[in-house]
Each structure stands twice: as C-alpha cells, then as structure tokens.
Design a protein around this motif. Structure first.
Motif, PDB file in Angstrom:
ATOM      1  N   UNK A 133       0.805  -1.221   0.000  1.00  0.00           N
ATOM      2  CA  UNK A 133       0.000   0.000   0.000  1.00  0.00           C
ATOM      3  C   UNK A 133       0.837   1.269   0.000  1.00  0.00           C
ATOM      4  N   UNK A 134       2.159   1.147   0.151  1.00  0.00           N
ATOM      5  CA  UNK A 134       3.028   2.320   0.144  1.00  0.00           C
ATOM      6  C   UNK A 134       3.687   2.564  -1.214  1.00  0.00           C
TER       7      UNK A 134
ATOM      8  N   UNK B 283      11.493 -18.354 -13.867  1.00  0.00           N
ATOM      9  CA  UNK B 283      10.247 -18.832 -14.470  1.00  0.00           C
ATOM     10  C   UNK B 283       9.507 -19.772 -13.528  1.00  0.00           C
ATOM     11  N   UNK B 284       8.258 -19.496 -13.282  1.00  0.00           N
ATOM     12  CA  UNK B 284       7.481 -20.269 -12.331  1.00  0.00           C
ATOM     13  C   UNK B 284       7.636 -19.802 -10.897  1.00  0.00           C
ATOM     14  N   UNK B 285       8.500 -18.802 -10.664  1.00  0.00           N
ATOM     15  CA  UNK B 285       8.695 -18.266  -9.324  1.00  0.00           C
ATOM     16  C   UNK B 285       7.452 -17.540  -8.830  1.00  0.00           C
ATOM     17  N   UNK B 286       7.306 -17.481  -7.507  1.00  0.00           N
ATOM     18  CA  UNK B 286       6.075 -16.994  -6.885  1.00  0.00           C
ATOM     19  C   UNK B 286       6.281 -15.657  -6.190  1.00  0.00           C
ATOM     20  N   UNK B 287       5.354 -14.732  -6.390  1.00  0.00           N
ATOM     21  CA  UNK B 287       5.332 -13.453  -5.680  1.00  0.00           C
ATOM     22  C   UNK B 287       4.128 -13.444  -4.754  1.00  0.00           C
ATOM     23  N   UNK B 288       4.357 -13.135  -3.474  1.00  0.00           N
ATOM     24  CA  UNK B 288       3.312 -13.187  -2.453  1.00  0.00           C
ATOM     25  C   UNK B 288       3.164 -11.814  -1.818  1.00  0.00           C
ATOM     26  N   UNK B 289       2.041 -11.161  -2.069  1.00  0.00           N
ATOM     27  CA  UNK B 289       1.741  -9.874  -1.452  1.00  0.00           C
ATOM     28  C   UNK B 289       0.732 -10.109  -0.324  1.00  0.00           C
ATOM     29  N   UNK B 290       1.095  -9.747   0.894  1.00  0.00           N
ATOM     30  CA  UNK B 290       0.192  -9.919   2.036  1.00  0.00           C
ATOM     31  C   UNK B 290      -0.122  -8.554   2.633  1.00  0.00           C
ATOM     32  N   UNK B 291      -1.351  -8.384   3.116  1.00  0.00           N
ATOM     33  CA  UNK B 291      -1.743  -7.090   3.668  1.00  0.00           C
ATOM     34  C   UNK B 291      -2.909  -7.262   4.625  1.00  0.00           C
ATOM     35  N   UNK B 292      -3.061  -6.281   5.491  1.00  0.00           N
ATOM     36  CA  UNK B 292      -4.148  -6.246   6.454  1.00  0.00           C
ATOM     37  C   UNK B 292      -4.898  -4.938   6.258  1.00  0.00           C
ATOM     38  N   UNK B 293      -5.474  -4.397   7.331  1.00  0.00           N
ATOM     39  CA  UNK B 293      -6.143  -3.100   7.229  1.00  0.00           C
ATOM     40  C   UNK B 293      -5.414  -2.054   8.059  1.00  0.00           C
ATOM     41  N   UNK B 294      -4.120  -2.289   8.279  1.00  0.00           N
ATOM     42  CA  UNK B 294      -3.319  -1.357   9.063  1.00  0.00           C
ATOM     43  C   UNK B 294      -2.226  -0.745   8.200  1.00  0.00           C
ATOM     44  N   UNK B 295      -1.834   0.485   8.525  1.00  0.00           N
ATOM     45  CA  UNK B 295      -0.804   1.153   7.750  1.00  0.00           C
ATOM     46  C   UNK B 295      -0.366   2.426   8.463  1.00  0.00           C
ATOM     47  N   UNK B 296       0.761   2.983   8.009  1.00  0.00           N
ATOM     48  CA  UNK B 296       1.083   4.361   8.334  1.00  0.00           C
ATOM     49  C   UNK B 296       0.218   5.189   7.393  1.00  0.00           C
ATOM     50  N   UNK B 297      -0.888   5.689   7.898  1.00  0.00           N
ATOM     51  CA  UNK B 297      -1.942   6.250   7.056  1.00  0.00           C
ATOM     52  C   UNK B 297      -1.456   7.381   6.164  1.00  0.00           C
ATOM     53  N   UNK B 298      -0.569   8.234   6.676  1.00  0.00           N
ATOM     54  CA  UNK B 298      -0.126   9.390   5.890  1.00  0.00           C
ATOM     55  C   UNK B 298       0.802   8.999   4.754  1.00  0.00           C
TER      56      UNK B 298
END
Length: 304
Positions: free
Chosen positions: A214-215, A232-247
């Motif tokens: 989110x940044x 090739x075939x490698x995996x990208x994993x993006x994980x996130x919640x509902x928290x952040x440095x809002x600004x």
C-alpha cells in the motif's frame, strides 16, 4: 461467468490531522476516531475519495455497465477467494497519477530514518502468515533456492528456523534490517524513488511483501521488476491487512476497503504482464477478533 470489475461503494475515510506518522492504525480505528475528531479534518485537496469515478472508469474501459455491482465482504470466509476469479480486466491501465498520491509526500528515507521497531499486525495475524509461508515455501535448505523479502523490516515472518543460502531483504532502515536475523543479505533502497531492483534476471524463487504494498507509488514498475528477477514459475506473495502508516499509504488504498485492496493488488499483477492470473486467499485467523490477513499471489509465467 466472469466477474466484471466491480463498482464498490465505501464510506470515505476522513483525512485526520491528528494521525501520528509513527503509529500504525486500522481503518476501523480511523472511522471511530473520526466521530470525535471532525474539527481536526484537513481539506480534501488530495483525492482520498476517488470511489465512484474510479470504479466507473474501470467498468467503462471494460465496456460494462456502471450499474453492475459486485460486492464481496472481506469478513466472510471464502468471499475473498472469489474476487479475482475470471476477472474481465479493462484493456488499458486504469489508474491515474493522483491515485498514487499520499497525504505526506516528504522523503520516505527521512520518514524511516529512525528505526520503527513496531509490528503492524497482531500476533495471530503474524502466526497465520508464518503458517501460510510454511505451506508454500520450498523446503528449508533446498539447494539453490533464493528468496527476497521486499520492503522488509526487523520482524521476520518466515517459519522458525527456516534457512536458505540466500534470503535477501530490502528496506528503508539499516538498523531494522540488521535486526532481522533471517536475512543473509540486505539492501537499503527507496522503491518509490528508484523501483529498479538491483538483482540479476531470474534470480529468485519467491518474493514476499508484508503489509507494504500500500506504500508503493510506482507499483507497476516494481511489479515488472519483480517479474524480471523471478525465475520462471517463481512466486510473488503480497500480504496485507487493514493497518498502515496512514499518511504514507497511497490514496487509492486509504479510500477503499479490504475487498477492494484485493482487486487493486490483482490489477498490479495483471497490468505488469508476464504473470499467471493472480489469486487471492483469506488467511485471517479470527475474523472480527484479530487483525485480518489477506494474500494476493501469482507466479511468473514459464515463457515470460
């Protein structure tokens, strides 16, 4: 039947002058605070409420009626997994420059100059992510396997005792990276200034990003670089919640909800090209009682 890219209407989050840049805050907390801090709102000069026009633009590009609605509750187990199934993506990249603006546009290196030894997510969410990694990572000590933890910090979410010859980390504070005992090497780099990743083509089997997607103000450039350095075939994993440095989070993120975020990250994979259709997973350990945790992942196409 394919899912048409949704129009999802959410309550708009206020911009709060009282949100301290050192704190990680959830959207729910922001909404609660807004009831008592209406006098602290600052002018909405940055577009933190793109909402209707953004989703309408997606639908228009896809040639669909803007009256179509696809609403998935991120609190309902199983709903998140359906969000990215058979999406009809618009042909053109739908995001605008202002979608990646932030309330605080000062240098990220200055913002993270002091170590921030905090955790964005609670212990159950961390445990859920660690469990997921254990299920999808190559076995520990597999010869030749390399992993990159992008936007990493002092907290390791890898399984306890997990070892590889190469686990690289990228972040903005050297002290935090040094404190991460899993890393075998690390690089300090601001991806919002320089999205070029300093690695050779086809270098990594897995790339992870924990509660930091989110940044990214140049996500497509970063995702294209991820594709380049993945095997090739490698995996990208993006994980996130509902928290952040809002600004410091981008406006498209702070103005939308959890299920929207799944679609946004899925769009990054799609428009970067060279990835298999992205998939979403809800690994929230105790919905409604602890921090939610979502995964959007994809693999580099074998012919990319």
């Amino acid at each position: 039947m394919a899912n048409r890219f949704p129009i999802i209407l959410h309550h708009r989050l206020p911009i709060l002058a009282g949100v301290h840049p050192n704190s990680s805050i959830s959207c729910t907390q922001l909404l609660k605070r807004s009831k008592n801090l209406s006098s602290c709102r600052v002018p909405r000069r940055l577009v933190f409420g793109i909402g209707v026009s953004f989703w309408a633009q997606f639908m228009s590009m896809a040639g669909k009626s803007v009256t179509t609605s696809f609403i998935a509750s991120a609190r309902t187990k199983g709903a998140v997994e359906q969000i990215l199934q058979n999406v009809e993506w618009p042909e053109q990249f739908p995001f605008k420059e202002e979608d990646f603006q932030r309330f605080d546009e000062s240098s990220d290196l200055v913002f993270y100059e002091s170590p921030r030894f905090v955790t964005h997510i609670d212990d159950p969410a961390i445990a859920a992510l660690t469990k997921y990694y254990k299920e999808v990572f190559p076995p520990s000590n597999t010869p030749g396997v390399a992993l990159l933890d992008m936007c990493s910090s002092w907290v390791s979410h890898f399984p306890a005792g997990y070892k590889q010859e190469r686990i690289a980390g990228m972040g903005l504070n050297e002290e935090e990276l040094k404190a991460n005992k899993v890393l075998t090497e690390y690089i300090v780099q601001d991806l919002n200034t320089n999205p070029k990743l300093p690695f050779e083509d086809n270098s990594f089997d897995v790339i992870t990003n924990v509660v930091s997607v989110d940044y990214l103000t140049k996500p497509i450039e970063v995702f294209k670089e991820m594709r380049r350095i993945l095997k090739p075939g490698g995996m990208a994993i993006m994980s996130f919640s509902n928290r952040c440095f809002f600004t410091k989070a981008i406006s498209i993120w702070t103005s939308t909800g959890d299920s929207d975020h799944v679609m946004i990250v899925g769009a990054y994979f799609h428009y970067a090209g060279g990835f298999e259709p992205p998939q979403a997973v809800d690994i929230s350990p105790n919905p409604g009682r602890s921090d939610p945790m979502y995964i959007v992942h994809s693999r580099k196409q074998a012919t990319a």
